[in-house]
Motif scaffolding. Structure first.
Motif: not given
Lengths: 254, 222
Positions: B35, B69-73, B111-114
């Motif tokens: 990621g 770096n990639i959190p959940p929705k 939500q998008h891109n953290r």
């Protein structure tokens, strides 16, 4: 081989003057073929992923404008398809990513002929290719994975609509003597090297919403690369016995 | 001349067709094996920097600061009930622990891109345009910094505070939800109304229900 070509495509005309006239006729035709496309990434992670080439049908029309017996300008308007496929593992799941873009390209190759015979004319060509993306799809399949299967259409949010590339290749033209006209059959192979980053500005600004992950950050650049094989069929703008058309001296068709 | 016209017409047609392509705001991201990294953690670092260095570790032991770096929705509406006080670095006489406070209502969206937008409803509604996210899998941390005005009768005190939420997304809601408020700056405190809560004070809460579950519940009406 050349003799066979001559027999296949028509009678070889031995008159040198007439051969010059044939070579300098403005001609127009259609072109079809296949583009073997891939995308090049500069991001260290992405450039190491397994990429596959994507073969697409392409086609368009061209006009060949002879300047001298050995040199022509041949603008063409082409429907092109480009893209790439990438397979990789993400969170333990096999993920197949595919990008297929469609574009209209205005290309202006400069053709340099070697007039081997009156029928068989090898040439090399090089020229700019201005591309405008008109659509396409991006898809991703991750069976059993959290990202699942997704498919979106290509637009301003996910792809730069413009590209500029360099087209270079080799070809052979066969001048076939038909009953009332000449028929030009060309077979070409070329390499197309894109210069503009194909990521959209919104992707680079992190402004596009990604449908497969909740966070991304585009780093590096992405470029189009393709190999093309084309066959074209064209005709000069005159019938036998009519005045020949010239580009440069007598601008009959301009 | 006809040929040039024909070319121009064909290219113009292609251009018009291209202009008609779908024009939404979505993309499909090609991820590498790990990621991407977005350097939003600076803001979290700013919040933690306000806490006295000798107390940062104690803060981190009490509040789960998941990494990734990639959190959940996290999009959705949630209710924190009951909201319990669990830890602080201010004197217990000034901020009693194990106290139930009124429910808190949360809404994450866009939500998008953290990043995401957020609405926090407690005593009154606070809308936060940009909440930063990090995490991986179902675990996330959300944080933002806000300027807040607190009224004490006819006097007003301005504070800057950092707010951090932490939890695990599930179908039922956010499990093990915690959130912390850290005072990062104080202005107009000449009357000394919040001397008991100096810069660096932190207050940690959690959802006091089973598994710390802040339940999904639609509560927000536009």
């Amino acid at each position: 081989m050349l003799a066979m070509s001559a027999e296949m495509f028509g009678q070889i005309r031995m008159n040198n003057d007439r051969r010059v006239l044939v070579s300098k006729r403005v001609s127009m035709g259609v072109k079809i073929g296949a583009a073997d496309a891939v995308m090049e990434f500069t991001n260290e992670q992405l450039k190491n992923l397994t990429r596959s080439r994507v073969i697409h049908p392409v086609g368009g029309i061209y006009v060949e404008l002879p300047v001298t017996r050995f040199f022509s300008v041949s603008p063409e308007l082409m429907f092109m398809q480009r893209g790439t496929t990438v397979s990789y593992k993400w969170s333990g799941h096999t993920t197949d990513y595919r990008l297929d873009s469609r574009s209209m390209d205005l290309r202006v190759p400069l053709q340099f002929y070697w007039v081997a015979t009156n029928v068989f004319k090898p040439y090399v060509f090089v020229g700019p290719d201005l591309s405008y993306v008109i659509g396409g799809k991006i898809s991703q399949e991750q069976p059993g994975g959290e990202m699942g299967n997704n498919e979106i259409e290509i637009g301003e949010a996910n792809m730069n609509k413009y590209d500029v590339s360099l087209l270079a290749g080799v070809g052979f033209r066969f001048d076939i003597n038909m009953d009332k006209r000449y028929l030009y059959v060309k077979i070409e192979a070329a390499y197309n090297h894109g210069f503009l980053n194909t990521y959209s500005q919104r992707e680079m600004d992190d402004a596009s919403h990604s449908v497969n992950v909740s966070a991304y950050n585009v780093t590096g650049k992405r470029y189009n690369r393709s190999f093309e094989v084309m066959i074209s069929v064209g005709m000069p703008f005159y019938k036998k016995g009519e005045t020949c058309s010239y580009f440069g001296k007598r601008r009959t068709w301009w | 001349m006809k040929n040039i016209r024909l070319f121009v017409i064909l290219f113009a047609t292609a251009f018009i067709l291209g202009s008609c392509t779908k024009n939404d705001d979505t993309t499909l991201t090609l991820l590498g094996s790990e990621g991407y990294v977005v350097n939003y953690d600076k803001y979290l670092h700013d919040i933690l920097s306000a806490i006295p260095s000798s107390q940062v570790n104690a803060f981190k032991e009490k509040l789960r600061l998941y990494e990734g770096n990639i959190p959940p929705k996290v999009e959705g509406e949630y209710v924190v009930a009951p909201k319990n006080r669990v830890a602080s670095n201010v004197a217990a006489s000034n901020w009693l622990l194990n106290v139930h406070e009124p429910n808190v209502y949360l809404k994450f969206s866009d939500q998008h891109n953290r990043v995401a937008s957020m609405i926090h409803y407690e005593e009154f509604i606070t809308e936060i345009d940009t909440v930063y996210l990090r995490g991986s899998g179902e675990r996330f941390v959300a944080y933002y910094i806000e300027d807040k005005e607190i009224e004490y009768g006819m006097y007003k005190v301005n504070i800057k505070r950092g707010v951090i939420y932490s939890g695990r997304i599930s179908d039922e809601g956010i499990k093990y939800l915690q959130y912390a408020s850290v005072i990062m700056d104080v202005e107009n405190n000449s009357h000394g109304f919040i001397d008991t809560y100096p810069v660096g004070s932190y207050f940690i809460y959690e959802d006091g229900s089973y598994e710390g579950l802040a339940e999904r519940k639609e509560w927000y009406n536009d």
